[in-house]
Design a protein around this motif. Structure first.
Motif, PDB file in Angstrom:
ATOM      1  N   ARG A  51      -4.018  28.691  21.785  1.00 35.86           N
ATOM      2  CA  ARG A  51      -5.078  29.634  22.165  1.00 35.86           C
ATOM      3  C   ARG A  51      -6.076  28.947  23.092  1.00 35.86           C
ATOM      4  N   ARG A  52      -6.438  27.706  22.744  1.00 38.23           N
ATOM      5  CA  ARG A  52      -7.415  26.966  23.544  1.00 38.23           C
ATOM      6  C   ARG A  52      -6.871  26.614  24.929  1.00 38.23           C
ATOM      7  N   ILE A  53      -5.587  26.241  24.994  1.00 39.69           N
ATOM      8  CA  ILE A  53      -4.999  25.900  26.296  1.00 39.69           C
ATOM      9  C   ILE A  53      -5.077  27.112  27.226  1.00 39.69           C
ATOM     10  N   ALA A  54      -4.728  28.302  26.699  1.00 39.59           N
ATOM     11  CA  ALA A  54      -4.785  29.539  27.504  1.00 39.59           C
ATOM     12  C   ALA A  54      -6.224  29.835  27.918  1.00 39.59           C
ATOM     13  N   ARG A  55      -7.149  29.679  27.007  1.00 41.75           N
ATOM     14  CA  ARG A  55      -8.544  29.988  27.303  1.00 41.75           C
ATOM     15  C   ARG A  55      -9.157  28.989  28.291  1.00 41.75           C
ATOM     16  N   ASN A  56      -8.856  27.698  28.092  1.00 39.33           N
ATOM     17  CA  ASN A  56      -9.392  26.685  29.005  1.00 39.33           C
ATOM     18  C   ASN A  56      -8.928  26.944  30.428  1.00 39.33           C
ATOM     19  N   GLU A 103     -13.306  23.615  10.466  1.00 47.35           N
ATOM     20  CA  GLU A 103     -14.143  24.741  10.908  1.00 47.35           C
ATOM     21  C   GLU A 103     -13.327  25.590  11.872  1.00 47.35           C
ATOM     22  N   PHE A 104     -12.819  26.715  11.360  1.00 40.12           N
ATOM     23  CA  PHE A 104     -11.974  27.590  12.188  1.00 40.12           C
ATOM     24  C   PHE A 104     -12.820  28.586  12.972  1.00 40.12           C
ATOM     25  N   SER A 105     -12.419  28.806  14.234  1.00 37.29           N
ATOM     26  CA  SER A 105     -13.038  29.840  15.052  1.00 37.29           C
ATOM     27  C   SER A 105     -12.310  31.150  14.769  1.00 37.29           C
ATOM     28  N   ALA A 106     -13.087  32.208  14.561  1.00 33.76           N
ATOM     29  CA  ALA A 106     -12.493  33.538  14.377  1.00 33.76           C
ATOM     30  C   ALA A 106     -13.390  34.534  15.099  1.00 33.76           C
ATOM     31  N   SER A 107     -13.014  35.818  15.066  1.00 37.84           N
ATOM     32  CA  SER A 107     -13.914  36.759  15.717  1.00 37.84           C
ATOM     33  C   SER A 107     -13.961  38.089  14.994  1.00 37.84           C
ATOM     34  N   LEU A 108     -15.116  38.761  15.102  1.00 39.49           N
ATOM     35  CA  LEU A 108     -15.306  40.091  14.537  1.00 39.49           C
ATOM     36  C   LEU A 108     -16.045  40.921  15.574  1.00 39.49           C
ATOM     37  N   ASN A 109     -15.472  42.071  15.928  1.00 38.34           N
ATOM     38  CA  ASN A 109     -16.041  42.948  16.972  1.00 38.34           C
ATOM     39  C   ASN A 109     -16.342  42.166  18.252  1.00 38.34           C
ATOM     40  N   ALA A 138      -9.976  13.231  26.691  1.00 39.40           N
ATOM     41  CA  ALA A 138     -10.265  13.063  25.262  1.00 39.40           C
ATOM     42  C   ALA A 138      -8.977  12.906  24.492  1.00 39.40           C
ATOM     43  N   SER A 139      -9.017  12.146  23.418  1.00 41.34           N
ATOM     44  CA  SER A 139      -7.816  11.977  22.604  1.00 41.34           C
ATOM     45  C   SER A 139      -7.623  13.187  21.699  1.00 41.34           C
ATOM     46  N   SER A 140      -8.637  14.062  21.658  1.00 42.21           N
ATOM     47  CA  SER A 140      -8.609  15.222  20.775  1.00 42.21           C
ATOM     48  C   SER A 140      -7.487  16.183  21.133  1.00 42.21           C
ATOM     49  N   ARG A 141      -6.947  16.848  20.111  1.00 40.42           N
ATOM     50  CA  ARG A 141      -5.968  17.897  20.364  1.00 40.42           C
ATOM     51  C   ARG A 141      -6.685  19.236  20.509  1.00 40.42           C
ATOM     52  N   MET A 142      -7.962  19.270  20.184  1.00 41.89           N
ATOM     53  CA  MET A 142      -8.713  20.515  20.250  1.00 41.89           C
ATOM     54  C   MET A 142      -9.763  20.445  21.348  1.00 41.89           C
ATOM     55  N   ILE A 143      -9.295  20.704  22.563  1.00 41.60           N
ATOM     56  CA  ILE A 143     -10.182  20.627  23.718  1.00 41.60           C
ATOM     57  C   ILE A 143     -10.839  21.985  23.931  1.00 41.60           C
ATOM     58  N   GLY A 144     -12.125  21.975  24.236  1.00 40.02           N
ATOM     59  CA  GLY A 144     -12.830  23.233  24.446  1.00 40.02           C
ATOM     60  C   GLY A 144     -13.969  23.081  25.431  1.00 40.02           C
ATOM     61  N   ARG A 145     -14.918  24.005  25.316  1.00 32.48           N
ATOM     62  CA  ARG A 145     -16.022  24.044  26.268  1.00 32.48           C
ATOM     63  C   ARG A 145     -16.824  22.742  26.351  1.00 32.48           C
ATOM     64  N   PRO A 146     -17.077  22.056  25.222  1.00 25.48           N
ATOM     65  CA  PRO A 146     -17.845  20.806  25.337  1.00 25.48           C
ATOM     66  C   PRO A 146     -17.168  19.778  26.241  1.00 25.48           C
ATOM     67  N   LYS A 150     -21.992  33.019  33.133  1.00 26.69           N
ATOM     68  CA  LYS A 150     -21.203  33.401  34.298  1.00 26.69           C
ATOM     69  C   LYS A 150     -19.688  33.216  34.149  1.00 26.69           C
ATOM     70  N   CYS A 151     -19.266  32.101  33.612  1.00 24.79           N
ATOM     71  CA  CYS A 151     -17.829  31.813  33.546  1.00 24.79           C
ATOM     72  C   CYS A 151     -17.263  31.964  32.133  1.00 24.79           C
ATOM     73  N   TYR A 152     -18.053  32.529  31.233  1.00 26.53           N
ATOM     74  CA  TYR A 152     -17.607  32.643  29.843  1.00 26.53           C
ATOM     75  C   TYR A 152     -16.409  33.566  29.712  1.00 26.53           C
ATOM     76  N   VAL A 153     -15.403  33.125  28.999  1.00 30.48           N
ATOM     77  CA  VAL A 153     -14.302  34.011  28.594  1.00 30.48           C
ATOM     78  C   VAL A 153     -13.998  33.749  27.116  1.00 30.48           C
ATOM     79  N   PRO A 154     -13.801  34.806  26.341  1.00 33.86           N
ATOM     80  CA  PRO A 154     -13.520  34.583  24.918  1.00 33.86           C
ATOM     81  C   PRO A 154     -12.112  34.033  24.687  1.00 33.86           C
ATOM     82  N   GLY A 155     -11.167  34.424  25.557  1.00 29.49           N
ATOM     83  CA  GLY A 155      -9.780  34.004  25.370  1.00 29.49           C
ATOM     84  C   GLY A 155      -9.166  34.697  24.167  1.00 29.49           C
ATOM     85  N   PRO A 156      -7.917  34.337  23.819  1.00 34.27           N
ATOM     86  CA  PRO A 156      -7.270  34.941  22.655  1.00 34.27           C
ATOM     87  C   PRO A 156      -8.059  34.603  21.382  1.00 34.27           C
ATOM     88  N   GLN A 157      -7.991  35.476  20.384  1.00 34.15           N
ATOM     89  CA  GLN A 157      -8.782  35.223  19.174  1.00 34.15           C
ATOM     90  C   GLN A 157      -8.020  35.540  17.898  1.00 34.15           C
TER      91      GLN A 157
END
Ligand code: AMP
Ligand code: FE
Ligand code: FE
Ligand code: ZN
Length: 269
Positions: free
Chosen positions: A99-104, A65-71, A127-135, A163-170
């Protein structure tokens, strides 16, 4: 027994609580015959988990499940049946990790300004995950007592527009579709109800999808109905999935939504 396959769930390779093999075990326990694990921006579960599934008599198709963005809005694109050894797709997943490292880092800086100091090293060690994010950030906030639960962390600080939301690179939808197709994958628009209405969904679908996730685990039949109509109107295949993440997130149970053998076979070929 009628064939049932859940095409949307998350493992410890991203923000799910069960390992890929544990998801296979659970799928069998729930009486499913088919499964796809669709981690956020990662497919590290493959190809290993395919062997485990085969040994235990469960059919699997590769998924992501890839994250992408439109507008400036976030769009999730499921991909199925790709070659998990494809070098370009692996490199694309690696770019998502960067991208996630920069955004985190941006998220942690904003949290610090709100009086919530979190340690970046602890975040990555948590976490052992390589895909760390908001959760994962939310869980760390709960662990250190800054919020009472994950839900509150998203509502007050991390959720879209909070309040602290940032989209980061997309990344764009086009490049995501391109990478998936080159690796032999079929792109499917995930959970259309989460976007900004039918008009926006049509704009996304204009970019060229194989299918749309028309049965979403936590929705009722009437709630899913408009997406069935839209898929029929546009000649798209209809898929289904629970988006199961494990106990940390109150989503539907694994197998709550499923596709038939016919759809499953189309994705595997
Ligand atoms: P990220 O990929 O870092 O942008 O985080 C998005 C993920 O956070 C989603 O895929 C969900 O699994 C999770 N998420 C989003 N909103 C919530 C929420 N309100 N409560 C719990 N988890 C959430
Ligand atoms: Fe998630
Ligand atoms: Fe999603
Ligand atoms: Zn998902």
């Amino acid at each position: 027994m009628t064939f049932r396959a859940d095409l949307h769930c998350h493992s410890t390779c991203s923000d799910g609580s069960l390992t890929p093999n544990e998801l296979v075990d659970l799928a069998i326990k729930k009486g499913l015959q088919g499964l796809s694990i669709t981690d956020h921006d990662a497919f590290d579960a493959y190809p290993e988990v395919l062997n485990y599934a085969t040994q235990n008599g469960l059919k699997m198709v590769t998924g992501v499940e890839f994250s992408a963005s439109l507008n400036g809005k976030s769009v999730h694109i499921l991909g199925y049946g790709f070659d998990p050894q494809n070098k370009e797709l692996k490199a694309f997943s690696g770019r998502h990790r960067d991208r996630r490292i920069a955004r985190n880092r941006e998220l942690l800086e904003k949290l610090l300004k709100e009086g919530i100091p979190l340690d970046e090293n602890e975040l990555y060690a948590s976490a052992s995950s390589r895909m760390i994010g908001r959760p994962h950030i939310a869980l760390l906030m709960v662990k250190h007592g800054f919020v009472k639960d994950v839900r509150t962390a998203f509502k007050k600080y991390l959720g879209d527009g909070a309040k602290c939301y940032v989209p980061g690179p997309q990344f764009t939808i086009e490049e995501t579709l391109d990478h998936l197709r080159r690796a032999g994958g079929k792109p499917v628009l995930a959970h259309p109800h989460l976007y900004d209405g039918k008009k926006f969904v049509k704009k996304i679908l204009d970019k060229g999808f194989w299918g749309m996730e028309c049965n979403y685990g936590s929705l009722t039949i009437p709630q899913n109905a408009p997406w069935h109509s839209l898929a029929a109107e546009l000649g798209l295949h209809k898929t289904a999935g629970s988006d199961y993440h494990g106990p940390y997130k109150t989503n539907a149970e694994l197998g709550a939504s499923f596709v038939s053998e016919e759809v499953f076979t189309l994705l595997s070929t």
